[in-house]
Write an enzyme that holds these catalytic residues in place. Sequence first.
Site, mmCIF file in Angstrom:
data_model
loop_
_atom_site.group_PDB
_atom_site.id
_atom_site.type_symbol
_atom_site.label_atom_id
_atom_site.label_comp_id
_atom_site.label_asym_id
_atom_site.label_seq_id
_atom_site.Cartn_x
_atom_site.Cartn_y
_atom_site.Cartn_z
ATOM 1 N N GLU A 1 -3.009 -7.401 7.965
ATOM 2 C CA GLU A 1 -1.541 -7.376 8.569
ATOM 3 C C GLU A 1 -1.360 -7.926 9.770
ATOM 4 O O GLU A 1 -2.601 -8.169 10.267
ATOM 5 C CB GLU A 1 -1.401 -5.876 8.673
ATOM 6 C CG GLU A 1 0.038 -5.568 9.134
ATOM 7 C CD GLU A 1 1.283 -5.737 8.230
ATOM 8 O OE1 GLU A 1 1.324 -7.064 8.233
ATOM 9 O OE2 GLU A 1 1.902 -5.021 7.884
ATOM 10 N N HIS B 1 0.711 -1.140 -0.117
ATOM 11 C CA HIS B 1 -0.060 0.024 0.019
ATOM 12 C C HIS B 1 0.795 1.372 -0.022
ATOM 13 O O HIS B 1 1.894 1.293 0.288
ATOM 14 C CB HIS B 1 -1.004 0.061 1.060
ATOM 15 C CG HIS B 1 -0.205 0.042 2.487
ATOM 16 N ND1 HIS B 1 0.213 1.051 3.057
ATOM 17 C CD2 HIS B 1 0.016 -0.952 3.578
ATOM 18 C CE1 HIS B 1 0.901 0.889 4.174
ATOM 19 N NE2 HIS B 1 0.675 -0.328 4.449
#
Length: 297
Positions: free
Chosen positions: A166, A92
């Site tokens: 994550e 990202h």
Amino acid sequence: MSCRTGALITTSHFACTSIFDDFKVSTEFRRPKSCSSVRIQCSSSSPDLHVTTEKFGNDASLTGGAYDFEKATTSLTQKLLFTPKKVTLVRHGLSTWNEEGRVQGSSNLSTLTETGVAQAERCKKALVDTHFDQCFSSPISRAKSTAEIIWQGREQPLVFLDSLKEAHLFFLEGMKNVDALRMYPKEYSTWREDPSNFIVNGVYPVRKLWDTASDAWKEILLTPGENFLVVTHKSMLRALICIALGLGPERFRAVDINNGGLSVFNFNKQGEAMLQSLNMTAHMYTDHIYRHQKKGK
């Protein structure tokens, strides 16, 4: 008289005759339709030595690429795939907590900055000429927003996988790194220096990450299609890459991926991986566009 030395030739052409030590090597090239042939003759020998290389997909005889990678790694699917696959992994864009030096983990409170949005736009432009059958993304906001920017204008819907989230870092999440080190010196030092042994309430976050990343690989690779895009987070990317290469959680910090960095894996029908590119960032600083050759081209 036979040659006293052997030569391994890895280039596809020579401009002139070469001399190695006291032996003269001359080359004669023929270009048949199905293979390329090199004739190597030592000045002190009478027989010719022929080296023939069969073309395989992308002409490896010209590019130096691998002809095959069967058994190079362990199958990630444990079952045969219908077709080989190519998977492009993207981290990202820069987030608010990246910028502030905070531990992010699985928190959904860290969002893309203006720089992060611009990085996602650069990824989109860099991949404009690449066809993807599907895009998979973590549903956590910073990855989700990056994927939505990159995927804008494509027909297929985005697929959000919880297995791409994550690592959960418990009480460290949201803390500035300097504060985490001061308040929890033992735990934070273990997280930074020996992450596979970092433990909270009986849970090893990095070891658990290896399990979820393995699930993510199976879900992605068993999806119909040949070319996939995956948008996720640094720790998850480390796990995905290490698992594909047969490395355990103790090698967690052996790989680093920048915001907007691109990595590419090829998979054969056995589900075995070959790393083609790691953490490509040329598009972050230039208008570079990646063009991956299709099979057979």
